[in-house]
Scaffold this motif. Sequence first.
Motif, PDB file in Angstrom:
ATOM      1  N   ASP A 110      54.525  20.436  74.811  1.00 24.78           N
ATOM      2  CA  ASP A 110      53.622  21.049  73.848  1.00 24.78           C
ATOM      3  C   ASP A 110      52.455  20.143  73.745  1.00 24.78           C
ATOM      4  O   ASP A 110      51.248  20.828  73.357  1.00 24.78           O
ATOM      5  N   GLY A 111      52.368  18.812  73.821  1.00 25.43           N
ATOM      6  CA  GLY A 111      51.278  18.109  73.628  1.00 25.43           C
ATOM      7  C   GLY A 111      50.272  18.444  74.773  1.00 25.43           C
ATOM      8  O   GLY A 111      49.115  18.548  74.476  1.00 25.43           O
ATOM      9  N   THR A 112      50.591  18.471  76.011  1.00 23.65           N
ATOM     10  CA  THR A 112      49.921  18.705  77.152  1.00 23.65           C
ATOM     11  C   THR A 112      49.161  19.933  77.085  1.00 23.65           C
ATOM     12  O   THR A 112      48.059  20.204  77.183  1.00 23.65           O
ATOM     13  N   PHE A 113      50.008  20.999  76.644  1.00 22.97           N
ATOM     14  CA  PHE A 113      49.326  22.458  76.267  1.00 22.97           C
ATOM     15  C   PHE A 113      48.202  22.411  75.188  1.00 22.97           C
ATOM     16  O   PHE A 113      47.210  22.990  75.379  1.00 22.97           O
ATOM     17  N   LEU A 114      48.350  21.745  74.095  1.00 20.60           N
ATOM     18  CA  LEU A 114      47.914  21.536  72.830  1.00 20.60           C
ATOM     19  C   LEU A 114      46.653  21.089  73.083  1.00 20.60           C
ATOM     20  O   LEU A 114      45.341  21.537  72.819  1.00 20.60           O
ATOM     21  N   VAL A 115      46.739  19.836  73.539  1.00 21.97           N
ATOM     22  CA  VAL A 115      45.362  18.985  73.835  1.00 21.97           C
ATOM     23  C   VAL A 115      44.341  19.684  74.897  1.00 21.97           C
ATOM     24  O   VAL A 115      43.300  19.771  74.485  1.00 21.97           O
ATOM     25  N   THR A 116      45.136  20.325  75.900  1.00 26.19           N
ATOM     26  CA  THR A 116      44.188  20.895  76.771  1.00 26.19           C
ATOM     27  C   THR A 116      43.442  22.298  76.375  1.00 26.19           C
ATOM     28  O   THR A 116      42.404  22.572  76.473  1.00 26.19           O
ATOM     29  N   GLN A 117      44.286  23.020  75.502  1.00 23.91           N
ATOM     30  CA  GLN A 117      43.519  24.076  75.065  1.00 23.91           C
ATOM     31  C   GLN A 117      42.609  23.627  73.822  1.00 23.91           C
ATOM     32  O   GLN A 117      41.419  24.205  74.043  1.00 23.91           O
ATOM     33  N   ALA A 118      42.828  22.747  73.266  1.00 20.87           N
ATOM     34  CA  ALA A 118      41.703  22.114  72.119  1.00 20.87           C
ATOM     35  C   ALA A 118      40.444  22.038  72.681  1.00 20.87           C
ATOM     36  O   ALA A 118      39.386  21.975  72.242  1.00 20.87           O
ATOM     37  N   LEU A 119      40.717  21.020  73.850  1.00 21.83           N
ATOM     38  CA  LEU A 119      39.465  20.573  74.516  1.00 21.83           C
ATOM     39  C   LEU A 119      38.532  21.482  75.667  1.00 21.83           C
ATOM     40  O   LEU A 119      37.768  21.149  76.401  1.00 21.83           O
ATOM     41  N   THR A 120      39.485  22.381  76.078  1.00 23.37           N
ATOM     42  CA  THR A 120      38.781  23.219  77.006  1.00 23.37           C
ATOM     43  C   THR A 120      37.440  23.926  76.740  1.00 23.37           C
ATOM     44  O   THR A 120      36.490  23.629  77.623  1.00 23.37           O
ATOM     45  N   PRO A 121      36.985  24.162  75.596  1.00 23.57           N
ATOM     46  CA  PRO A 121      35.495  24.340  75.264  1.00 23.57           C
ATOM     47  C   PRO A 121      34.608  23.334  75.613  1.00 23.57           C
ATOM     48  O   PRO A 121      33.545  23.606  76.185  1.00 23.57           O
ATOM     49  N   LEU A 122      35.037  22.135  75.590  1.00 23.39           N
ATOM     50  CA  LEU A 122      34.146  21.016  75.702  1.00 23.39           C
ATOM     51  C   LEU A 122      34.179  20.513  77.355  1.00 23.39           C
ATOM     52  O   LEU A 122      33.401  20.119  77.708  1.00 23.39           O
ATOM     53  N   MET A 123      35.357  20.813  77.997  1.00 17.12           N
ATOM     54  CA  MET A 123      35.423  20.682  79.368  1.00 17.12           C
ATOM     55  C   MET A 123      34.547  21.811  80.079  1.00 17.12           C
ATOM     56  O   MET A 123      33.898  21.460  81.218  1.00 17.12           O
ATOM     57  N   LYS A 124      34.586  22.861  79.538  1.00 18.68           N
ATOM     58  CA  LYS A 124      33.751  24.024  80.203  1.00 18.68           C
ATOM     59  C   LYS A 124      32.282  23.766  80.216  1.00 18.68           C
ATOM     60  O   LYS A 124      31.563  24.245  81.263  1.00 18.68           O
ATOM     61  N   LYS A 125      31.759  22.912  79.334  1.00 16.99           N
ATOM     62  CA  LYS A 125      30.383  22.750  79.211  1.00 16.99           C
ATOM     63  C   LYS A 125      29.946  21.829  80.494  1.00 16.99           C
ATOM     64  O   LYS A 125      28.892  21.800  80.883  1.00 16.99           O
ATOM     65  N   VAL A 126      31.027  20.942  80.968  1.00 20.33           N
ATOM     66  CA  VAL A 126      30.567  20.105  82.125  1.00 20.33           C
ATOM     67  C   VAL A 126      31.487  20.190  83.273  1.00 20.33           C
ATOM     68  O   VAL A 126      31.581  19.220  84.157  1.00 20.33           O
ATOM     69  N   SER A 127      32.111  21.355  83.404  1.00 20.38           N
ATOM     70  CA  SER A 127      33.210  21.677  84.509  1.00 20.38           C
ATOM     71  C   SER A 127      34.169  20.261  84.516  1.00 20.38           C
ATOM     72  O   SER A 127      34.130  19.508  85.434  1.00 20.38           O
ATOM     73  N   GLY A 128      34.856  19.948  83.515  1.00 20.10           N
ATOM     74  CA  GLY A 128      35.574  18.762  83.602  1.00 20.10           C
ATOM     75  C   GLY A 128      37.015  18.799  84.395  1.00 20.10           C
ATOM     76  O   GLY A 128      37.121  19.906  84.763  1.00 20.10           O
ATOM     77  N   ALA A 129      37.629  17.792  84.238  1.00 20.71           N
ATOM     78  CA  ALA A 129      38.942  17.646  85.209  1.00 20.71           C
ATOM     79  C   ALA A 129      39.951  17.167  84.432  1.00 20.71           C
ATOM     80  O   ALA A 129      40.051  16.420  83.458  1.00 20.71           O
ATOM     81  N   ILE A 130      41.045  17.751  84.732  1.00 20.85           N
ATOM     82  CA  ILE A 130      42.480  17.508  83.826  1.00 20.85           C
ATOM     83  C   ILE A 130      43.517  16.867  84.763  1.00 20.85           C
ATOM     84  O   ILE A 130      43.460  17.346  85.721  1.00 20.85           O
ATOM     85  N   VAL A 131      43.892  15.711  84.399  1.00 23.00           N
ATOM     86  CA  VAL A 131      45.152  15.330  85.055  1.00 23.00           C
ATOM     87  C   VAL A 131      46.380  15.150  84.013  1.00 23.00           C
ATOM     88  O   VAL A 131      46.135  14.317  83.121  1.00 23.00           O
TER      89      VAL A 131
END
Length: 257
Positions: A110-131
């Motif tokens: 759940d933590g991995t899902f929730l944190v990624t979902q919450a930060l996706t708008p901020l990653m979209k701005k700069v083509s971020g990377a998730i690990v």
Amino acid sequence: MVTKKVAVVTGGARGIGLAAVEIFLAKGYDVAVVDMSYTVANELAETYSSVLPIECDVSNPDDVSAMAAVIERQYGRVDALVNNAGIAALHPIEETGFDSWKKIMSVNLDGTFLVTQALTPLMKKVSGAIVNVASIAGLRASTLRTAYGTSKAAVIHLTKQQAMELGEHGIRANCVAPGPVETELLAKLVEAAPEMKASYLETIPLNRFGQEKEIAEVIAFLCSPEGGYVTGQTIAVDGGFQSAGVGLTALRSTNNP
Ligand SMILES: NC(=O)c1ccc[n+]([C@@H]2O[C@H](COP(=O)([O-])OP(=O)(O)OC[C@H]3O[C@@H](n4cnc5c(N)ncnc54)[C@H](O)[C@@H]3O)[C@@H](O)[C@H]2O)c1
């Protein structure tokens, strides 16, 4: 929006997460250290001016929303997100309590899902990377890891879902699957099942446990421009554990009679 690159590392106060934080700092990133252990994260901020400590339980949706709001206000972007916070417990199937099962799922998955979902708008701005930090236990079944191994297998699949859906925004999502690494998490597991260390070494071609930095270097690569065409992958950082079949013990005793 700040111009410096920003990394967010969950569970960054110690262990593998802390090693990743130190690499991002050395590369010149601002780093948000998101951890339940705020005291330790705060001490880190006293040493490094580029560290922003954020107290957050990644399995709690309210905490995660509040954390994302702080990051948006402070930085307005996320270039690298490392979902590393995780917990483990070893129980036989019949003794895996439902509370323990749910707790492990809630932090690791759940933590991995929730944190990624919450930060996706901020990653979209700069083509971020998730690990996402999974585990070799998500790739190979071992005894006593029904909850932990299943949570990590789910994280590996969640990573593919993230890569599939977020790729069109230039966001990459990858997974590292560490073998055993000498951290506090592992020390607790070895204390509960002391025979575990020897049986692990019997299956690891490099014949040693990993170091936190060795996992963090792969995380940093996957977040870097050098890893710019890698997405949806799981990289086992495990001394060869995933690839090993039978025979290592016999080989070692033949070579060292
Ligand atoms: N150490 C190993 O052998 C090993 C092997 C495979 C995978 N992993 C994975 O690597 C990751 C890091 O493991 P580690 O060994 O460095 O662990 P660790 O226990 O040393 O550190 C984990 C950090 O996560 C934080 N944390 C725990 N629950 C949290 C929550 N709900 N919200 C926010 N923060 C939380 C802790 O406070 C701690 O700072 C975990 O996901 C673990 O499953 C570790």
